[in-house]
Design a protein around this motif. Structure first.
Motif, mmCIF file in Angstrom:
data_model
loop_
_atom_site.group_PDB
_atom_site.id
_atom_site.type_symbol
_atom_site.label_atom_id
_atom_site.label_comp_id
_atom_site.label_asym_id
_atom_site.label_seq_id
_atom_site.Cartn_x
_atom_site.Cartn_y
_atom_site.Cartn_z
ATOM 1 N N VAL A 81 4.720 -1.730 -11.732
ATOM 2 C CA VAL A 81 4.759 -1.224 -10.460
ATOM 3 C C VAL A 81 4.368 0.158 -10.883
ATOM 4 C CG1 VAL A 81 6.036 -0.445 -8.296
ATOM 5 C CG2 VAL A 81 6.445 -2.787 -9.541
ATOM 6 N N LEU A 82 3.187 0.627 -10.324
ATOM 7 C CA LEU A 82 2.807 1.968 -10.905
ATOM 8 C C LEU A 82 2.567 2.996 -9.528
ATOM 9 C CD1 LEU A 82 0.142 0.972 -13.046
ATOM 10 C CD2 LEU A 82 2.203 1.440 -13.779
ATOM 11 N N ALA A 83 3.052 4.297 -9.616
ATOM 12 C CA ALA A 83 2.682 5.091 -8.786
ATOM 13 C C ALA A 83 1.631 5.990 -9.676
ATOM 14 C CB ALA A 83 3.955 6.317 -8.360
ATOM 15 N N VAL A 84 0.278 5.832 -8.715
ATOM 16 C CA VAL A 84 -0.722 6.756 -9.542
ATOM 17 C C VAL A 84 -1.394 7.795 -8.338
ATOM 18 C CG1 VAL A 84 -1.583 4.600 -10.879
ATOM 19 C CG2 VAL A 84 -2.380 5.044 -8.605
ATOM 20 N N LEU A 85 -2.068 8.774 -9.095
ATOM 21 C CA LEU A 85 -2.797 9.747 -8.571
ATOM 22 C C LEU A 85 -4.385 9.647 -8.878
ATOM 23 C CD1 LEU A 85 -2.706 12.356 -6.647
ATOM 24 C CD2 LEU A 85 -2.543 13.562 -8.735
ATOM 25 N N GLU A 86 -5.216 9.291 -7.754
ATOM 26 C CA GLU A 86 -6.768 9.039 -8.039
ATOM 27 C C GLU A 86 -7.097 10.315 -8.268
ATOM 28 O OE1 GLU A 86 -7.515 6.408 -4.877
ATOM 29 O OE2 GLU A 86 -6.783 4.663 -5.925
ATOM 30 N N SER A 87 -8.514 10.366 -8.794
ATOM 31 C CA SER A 87 -9.269 11.806 -8.937
ATOM 32 C C SER A 87 -9.524 12.255 -7.618
ATOM 33 C CB SER A 87 -10.523 11.574 -9.671
ATOM 34 O OG SER A 87 -11.269 10.447 -9.131
ATOM 35 N N SER A 88 -9.513 11.550 -6.565
ATOM 36 C CA SER A 88 -9.648 12.112 -5.176
ATOM 37 C C SER A 88 -8.400 12.731 -4.464
ATOM 38 C CB SER A 88 -10.011 10.968 -4.186
ATOM 39 O OG SER A 88 -9.057 10.025 -4.039
ATOM 40 N N GLY A 89 -7.387 12.814 -5.419
ATOM 41 C CA GLY A 89 -6.253 13.443 -4.845
ATOM 42 C C GLY A 89 -5.298 12.260 -4.219
ATOM 43 N N GLU A 90 -5.651 10.979 -3.845
ATOM 44 C CA GLU A 90 -4.929 10.230 -3.126
ATOM 45 C C GLU A 90 -3.894 9.628 -4.161
ATOM 46 O OE1 GLU A 90 -5.154 5.990 -0.791
ATOM 47 O OE2 GLU A 90 -7.170 7.087 -1.238
ATOM 48 N N ALA A 91 -2.730 9.609 -3.387
ATOM 49 C CA ALA A 91 -1.703 8.790 -4.202
ATOM 50 C C ALA A 91 -1.418 7.554 -3.686
ATOM 51 C CB ALA A 91 -0.401 9.590 -4.232
ATOM 52 N N ARG A 92 -1.050 6.546 -4.552
ATOM 53 C CA ARG A 92 -0.814 5.371 -4.150
ATOM 54 C C ARG A 92 0.171 4.516 -5.205
ATOM 55 N NH1 ARG A 92 -5.611 1.161 -4.743
ATOM 56 N NH2 ARG A 92 -6.620 1.943 -6.646
ATOM 57 N N ASN A 93 0.647 3.323 -4.358
ATOM 58 C CA ASN A 93 1.259 2.385 -5.720
ATOM 59 C C ASN A 93 0.453 1.301 -6.042
ATOM 60 O OD1 ASN A 93 3.873 4.204 -5.654
ATOM 61 N ND2 ASN A 93 4.308 3.226 -3.662
ATOM 62 N N LEU A 94 0.631 0.714 -7.050
ATOM 63 C CA LEU A 94 -0.057 -0.358 -7.593
ATOM 64 C C LEU A 94 0.930 -1.293 -7.975
ATOM 65 C CD1 LEU A 94 -3.202 1.201 -9.376
ATOM 66 C CD2 LEU A 94 -3.171 0.237 -7.075
ATOM 67 N N THR A 95 0.872 -2.700 -7.935
ATOM 68 C CA THR A 95 1.503 -3.691 -8.390
ATOM 69 C C THR A 95 0.499 -4.739 -9.249
ATOM 70 O OG1 THR A 95 3.148 -3.691 -6.576
ATOM 71 C CG2 THR A 95 2.952 -5.547 -8.169
ATOM 72 N N LEU A 96 0.418 -4.529 -10.582
ATOM 73 C CA LEU A 96 -0.415 -5.285 -11.312
ATOM 74 C C LEU A 96 0.429 -6.176 -12.337
ATOM 75 C CD1 LEU A 96 -2.295 -2.194 -12.301
ATOM 76 C CD2 LEU A 96 -3.002 -3.960 -10.393
ATOM 77 N N ASN A 97 0.061 -7.397 -12.527
ATOM 78 C CA ASN A 97 0.420 -8.451 -13.466
ATOM 79 C C ASN A 97 0.644 -7.627 -14.822
ATOM 80 O OD1 ASN A 97 1.019 -10.294 -15.360
ATOM 81 N ND2 ASN A 97 -0.499 -11.955 -14.426
ATOM 82 N N ALA A 98 1.771 -7.815 -15.257
ATOM 83 C CA ALA A 98 2.085 -6.951 -16.790
ATOM 84 C C ALA A 98 1.871 -7.892 -17.948
ATOM 85 C CB ALA A 98 3.399 -6.383 -16.891
ATOM 86 N N GLN A 99 1.412 -9.150 -17.785
ATOM 87 C CA GLN A 99 1.365 -10.140 -18.739
ATOM 88 C C GLN A 99 -0.035 -10.269 -19.186
ATOM 89 O OE1 GLN A 99 3.919 -12.785 -16.861
ATOM 90 N NE2 GLN A 99 5.303 -12.746 -18.699
#
Length: 99
Positions: A81-99
């Protein structure tokens, strides 16, 4: 470039460890998410993939800044579960398979 991304991810993990509340010794925090020492052990043992590898696998731009990293149990598997900041300045959360 790969080393820069790895350094960025490592710094996020270290920052998260420093910000973790004192006394969080349980392997799992509330909500089925792991504490930082459990994440580090799982990475070392190969039970989960490094964040940089998962981002690359999912086609996430290398310019995306990772602000926060959690590993949680979800649907019988492990996810980042990642909080990220994109180059556009948009912040969002991602949920990605860790395996």
């Amino acid at each position: 470039m790969k080393n820069a991304l790895f350094s960025r991810i490592l710094s996020v993990i270290v920052t998260a460890a420093l910000l973790a509340p004192a006394g969080s010794g349980a392997a799992f925090a509330q909500g089925g998410c792991w504490d930082n020492s459990t994440i580090q052990a799982a990475l070392a043992e190969g039970r989960i993939q490094p964040v940089a590898s998962v981002l690359a696998r999912e086609g996430i731009s290398p310019s995306t800044q990772v602000l926060n990293v959690r590993v949680c149990e979800q649907g019988g598997g492990l996810v980042y579960v990642l909080a990220v900041l994109e180059s556009s300045g948009e912040a969002r959360n991602l949920t990605l398979n860790a395996q």
